[in-house]
Design an enzyme around this catalytic site. Structure first.
Site: not given
Lengths: 385, 343
Positions: A125, A128, A243, A368-369
């Site tokens: 993948q 980013s 995902e 997680n933010e």
């Protein structure tokens, strides 16, 4: 409400267990995030494929066995219980394949799915970029239209196992007049194409399978566009849903972790204090909670429900559970926790490795933010920041 | 595997939710707080009219004979509304235990409950403070394997005051005369499990209530020219409370199944449910209070009515640390004796 598995589901579990018991390597393979380990893991993937276990929920035409969602969960429970090798094909099978099923042409399905399940073609993948992590819509990599295809330029980073894989997939800005999530196209591209350079990046845990990908006018033909030109964001969001949700971390993984923790306590926990014992109880209970929560989610999906923003709650829960579980293991090891090799290392330092990898959990698949923002805004209905 | 409630189970929940929404909103809770006995005139009757007092009693005895799963969502709604009546004590914990005792006296009491709406308060080892004792008709006292049923006015009560102004909890100092007194470890254990599970379900409802109040407040309260709910710190605090509640819920459901199916691990499953539900309740209470800010700290804000119920239930029938310890012992065996410290 029926919390028992059916006769068919139990039979499926037996079949998984039997095959795994006969085939799982007796000693662990070297990490799949190293070059040699990756090669050994591909051999394992091919054995899985040959026996029909590499993508159990897929159509038979593509190498699956058309297992139901619950059967897939059962397979995962048995897989982790058996201590079977990590799935180095997961970024293809769990992250890309749902997008190919949803948005791919028949030709693309024919071309890519079976080789993916067979580990004949491996995928990384390329999501980013150095300046685009949580803010995926800010990607700068470009796709320039040419005769018969596109030329891709830019840089992708933190691409797991890209140094060893055949193909990458990611978003490129195909319309320079649009911004953010508009004007993006989802491309599949060979990692050995002219103009593509892959460079390994060292990881916290020492493995070298992380990579940066540099693209310098690399040509891809039109057949490598997934979904509509300019609609890449829609395709990507479909991937991101799976995902963050069921596909990436099935409960089996954490049930096995909880069991191994209890096993470690039996071997090494004679002097474990109450706090550590209580922490093990907490981990065990949370792994159970995750299992039953998932059964509830799957039931709702089978009843026609969507698995949308709930997947964010899932992701926060399992990733933070995993960190606590691995921390608890280190507490059991006492001062030996830091040893990753040598005669005094416990389990060859596997626990420290697992802790390091667990620390990545709250970061990948959407930090997680971000997940908490999604929960607050889309589940609770709070206003956008 | 099918982990979902049925339409009928949802329908019962919905009708109870609607009834309690009408009959037990915050102003009514305040009436209960101000009253002599912590109860609401007419509410017990209305709940009885739904047939709920016979929820766990056999149809032979005039009850609804509902399995735990059929009433679990109702138990949660009773928590959501912080109902100031001993419904759970009477119908869910005491009645099936009394029926199981099976004597003629016991059958008489069941008839009183089902036909005449007699109320029963409960005192167990892990929840010794019997709520609404001063207005109950009967008291079921469980100590170890001993089950004693007394007329409430034959019990020597030590009446206490709870931070929860409605509950009126009382300790049992003794009693003079009992309707029955038997030793039955199985019935006693079942009653304790039910009490623990009901408290867990109520905590889920209370968590949901407090979270909903906090979300509503965060949407309307503005500071710095925007709703405070737009700030990440507020969002994340509430997201964590939501996660804690949503992941406690499946274990409460699973524990209900285990009771209904006599699962040999039922005790462990109930402990896991109560541990998670207690933590969810306290997490939601703190998050809701923090989000409300100073106004949440005021008596006039309704939040405290639910927080205080949650604090009481989090501690009753074993708090989270107690259950965590019990789960650890069940998983890991007893703690090894410590070697003497190295000098």
């Amino acid at each position: 409400m029926d919390l028992r598995f059916s006769a068919a589901e139990c039979a499926f579990r037996d079949a998984c267990r039997t095959w795994l018991a006969a085939n799982v390597p007796s000693s662990p393979l070297p990490s799949g995030d190293t070059r040699e380990g990756f090669r050994r893991h591909l051999e394992w993937e091919r054995r899985l494929f040959d026996a029909g276990w590499s993508a159990v929920s897929w159509p038979r035409a593509y190498g699956g066995r058309e297992a139901t969602l619950f059967e897939w969960l059962i397979f995962e429970e048995e897989y982790y219980l058996a201590g079977a090798p990590q799935r180095v094909t997961q970024n293809g099978i769990f992250l890309l394949a749902p997008s190919i099923f949803a948005f791919g042409t028949d030709a693309q399905k024919e071309r890519f799915l079976r080789p993916m399940a067979a580990a004949q073609q491996t995928w990384a993948q390329a999501w980013s970029e150095p300046n685009s992590g949580s803010d995926l819509a800010s990607v700068r990599s470009r796709a320039r239209r040419v005769e018969g295809g596109w030329r891709l330029s830019g840089q992708k980073t933190w691409s797991t196992r890209a140094a060893f894989c055949d193909m990458g997939y990611g978003l490129f800005r195909s319309d320079p007049d649009q911004t953010r999530h508009r004007g993006l196209t989802y491309f599949l591209f060979p990692l050995d194409a002219p103009g593509v350079t892959v460079r390994g990046v060292g990881r916290l845990d020492g493995d070298d399978g992380f990579a940066e990908i540099f693209l310098d006018d690399a040509f891809v033909d039109d057949s490598l566009v997934l979904g509509e030109v300019g609609r890449g964001w829609d395709v990507a969001m479909a991937t991101t849903g799976s995902e963050r949700g069921l596909s990436l971390r099935s409960p089996g993984r954490f049930m096995a972790t909880a069991r191994r923790l209890v096993g470690l306590h039996a071997r090494a926990g004679a002097h474990a204090g109450d706090a550590t014992r209580d922490a093990i109880a907490q981990v065990w209970t949370e792994a159970e909670a995750y299992r039953w929560y998932t059964y509830g989610s799957v039931t709702r999906m089978l009843l026609g429900g969507e698995f949308g923003a709930e997947s964010s709650m899932n992701k926060v829960f399992w990733s933070e559970l995993d960190v606590r579980a691995q921390e608890t293991a280190l507490h059991l090891l006492g001062p030996a926790a830091e040893l990753v090799d040598g005669p005094d290392a416990i389990d060859g330092g596997a626990w420290m490795k697992a802790f390091e990898f667990a620390l990545a959990g709250p970061i990948y698949a959407g930090t997680n933010e971000i997940q908490r923002n999604v929960i607050a805004q889309r589940v609770l209905g709070l206003p956008r920041t | 595997m099918h982990f979902a409630f049925t339409e009928d189970q949802h329908a019962l929940r919905d009708s109870v939710r609607a009834l309690l929404g009408d009959l037990c909103p915050p102003p009514v809770l305040r009436i209960a707080w101000a009253s002599e006995d912590g109860r609401v005139p007419g509410l017990w009757q209305a709940i009885g009219d739904l047939g709920l007092l016979g929820m766990s009693v056999s149809d032979r005895s005039g009850g609804l004979a509902l399995p735990v799963l059929d009433v679990l969502l109702v138990l949660e709604e009773l928590g959501y509304a912080a109902v100031p009546e001993p419904v759970v004590e009477t119908a869910f914990v005491a009645a099936p235990a009394i029926e199981a005792v099976g004597s003629a006296e016991a059958r008489g009491v069941i008839a009183e409950i089902v036909e005449a709406g007699a109320s029963v308060t409960v005192s167990t080892d892990a929840a010794p403070f019997a709520p609404w004792a001063s207005s109950a008709r009967y008291a079921l006292i469980i100590r170890g394997a001993e089950l004693t049923l007394c007329a409430a006015d034959r019990v020597q009560w030590r009446h206490g005051q709870s931070v929860d102004g409605a509950r009126h909890p009382s300790a049992v100092a003794g009693w003079s005369g009992a309707v029955f007194s038997v030793s039955d470890p199985i019935v006693a254990a079942a009653a304790r499990r039910r009490g623990t599970l009901a408290a867990s379900a109520a905590l889920l409802g209370l968590s949901r209530r407090m979270l909903a109040m906090a979300v509503e407040y965060a949407k309307v309260r503005e500071q710095f020219d925007r709703p405070i709910g737009a700030f990440q710190a507020v969002q994340h605090r509430l997201a964590d409370a939501a996660i804690a509640t949503e992941f406690a819920r499946p274990l409460v459901v699973r524990a209900a199944w285990s009771i209904d199916t006599d699962d040999p691990d039922g005790e462990l499953h109930v402990a896991m449910a109560k541990m998670m539900a207690s933590d969810a309740g306290t997490t939601a209470a703190k998050a809701a209070l923090q989000v409300h800010g100073a106004i949440g700290y005021s008596y006039e804000c309704d939040l405290h009515l639910y927080m205080k119920r949650a604090w009481g239930l989090a501690a009753a029938f074993g708090d989270a640390p107690t259950h965590r310890r019990a789960i650890a012992d069940a998983l890991l065996g007893p703690r090894a004796a410590q070697p003497p410290p190295t000098p």
